[in-house]
Write a protein that holds these residues in place. Structure first.
Motif, PDB file in Angstrom:
ATOM      1  N   LEU A  57       2.001  -8.387  -6.307  1.00 52.86           N
ATOM      2  CA  LEU A  57       1.129  -7.668  -5.366  1.00 52.86           C
ATOM      3  C   LEU A  57       0.139  -8.625  -4.711  1.00 52.86           C
ATOM      4  N   ALA A  58      -0.433  -9.532  -5.483  1.00 49.16           N
ATOM      5  CA  ALA A  58      -1.354 -10.520  -4.921  1.00 49.16           C
ATOM      6  C   ALA A  58      -0.634 -11.390  -3.891  1.00 49.16           C
ATOM      7  N   ARG A  59       0.606 -11.752  -4.161  1.00 50.03           N
ATOM      8  CA  ARG A  59       1.385 -12.561  -3.217  1.00 50.03           C
ATOM      9  C   ARG A  59       1.649 -11.796  -1.921  1.00 50.03           C
ATOM     10  N   ILE A  60       1.988 -10.525  -2.033  1.00 45.83           N
ATOM     11  CA  ILE A  60       2.240  -9.699  -0.850  1.00 45.83           C
ATOM     12  C   ILE A  60       0.971  -9.590  -0.003  1.00 45.83           C
ATOM     13  N   ILE A  61      -0.148  -9.331  -0.652  1.00 43.60           N
ATOM     14  CA  ILE A  61      -1.425  -9.185   0.069  1.00 43.60           C
ATOM     15  C   ILE A  61      -1.802 -10.494   0.760  1.00 43.60           C
ATOM     16  N   THR A  62      -1.661 -11.602   0.050  1.00 43.60           N
ATOM     17  CA  THR A  62      -1.981 -12.910   0.641  1.00 43.60           C
ATOM     18  C   THR A  62      -1.093 -13.182   1.849  1.00 43.60           C
ATOM     19  N   ALA A  63       0.190 -12.889   1.734  1.00 43.76           N
ATOM     20  CA  ALA A  63       1.105 -13.101   2.852  1.00 43.76           C
ATOM     21  C   ALA A  63       0.706 -12.251   4.053  1.00 43.76           C
ATOM     22  N   GLU A  64       0.351 -10.997   3.806  1.00 38.74           N
ATOM     23  CA  GLU A  64      -0.066 -10.118   4.904  1.00 38.74           C
ATOM     24  C   GLU A  64      -1.338 -10.633   5.561  1.00 38.74           C
TER      25      GLU A  64
END
Length: 196
Positions: A56-63
């Motif tokens: 989830l942290a990776r998805i948020i950072t990518a967004e």
């Protein structure tokens, strides 16, 4: 990547420690093996929460950075063991010393259970009183893993989920969907949409 990976349990960490009546109070061999299996399961649930948090942290950072993910953010996490997951989660948990302490204790106990428990404590299987001690220790491990998972979820995962727009209701709905699908697969004769 479109699916949520859900592991659900009831929160207990804010309550007093689970009483022993939450578990079978027997001290026979089967109960001991079952408690060992339960402790390992709860350690695995904690690992799964770490994976979900990192993904989830990776998805948020990518967004936030306008990146497009080309790899499933869960894939690496499911390859890593708990120690590596904890190391990767440090940036997200370091603001919560109690979570860091819980993760450190959980890793130590998980590693002991997986690598040393039977070799170092097998001789304690011989008497009922020593098996009772083993059972008590395994129950304590279960409580530790559950408490750690719940604190990690409340302090780190839940805020990330809210930031992504994932509500507790969405997680519960996904859990129920997966539960119904499992019932259809493994107990089709017992499953009815109305009786679920």
């Amino acid at each position: 990547m479109d699916e949520l990976y859900v592991v659900r349990h009831e929160p207990t960490w804010r309550k007093e420690p689970e009483p022993d009546d939450e578990y079978d109070n027997g001290t026979d061999h089967k109960t001991l093996y079952a408690l060992f299996g339960l402790a390992i399961f709860k350690a695995n649930v904690l690992e799964h929460t770490l994976v979900n948090t990192l993904a989830l942290a990776r998805i948020i950072t990518a967004e936030e950075q306008g990146e497009k993910l080309i790899r499933d953010p869960w894939a690496q996490g499911f390859k890593d063991m708990m120690g590596k997951l904890i190391k990767r989660a440090e940036p997200y948990v370091s603001a919560y010393p109690e979570v860091v302490d819980d993760l450190t204790s959980s890793l130590k106990r998980r590693n002991f259970l997986v690598h040393h428990f039977w070799r170092e404590r097998i001789q304690e299987m011989v008497s009922e009183s020593s098996r009772a001690k083993l059972c008590a220790d395994l129950k304590a491990d279960c409580r530790l893993f559950t408490q750690t998972d719940e604190r990690l979820t409340e302090r780190v995962f839940d805020p990330l989920a809210r930031k992504r727009g994932i509500t507790p209701e969405m997680i519960q709905a996904q859990f129920e969907k997966e539960r119904r699908e499992a019932m259809k697969r493994y107990q089709p004769e017992l499953f009815t949409a109305e009786g679920d």
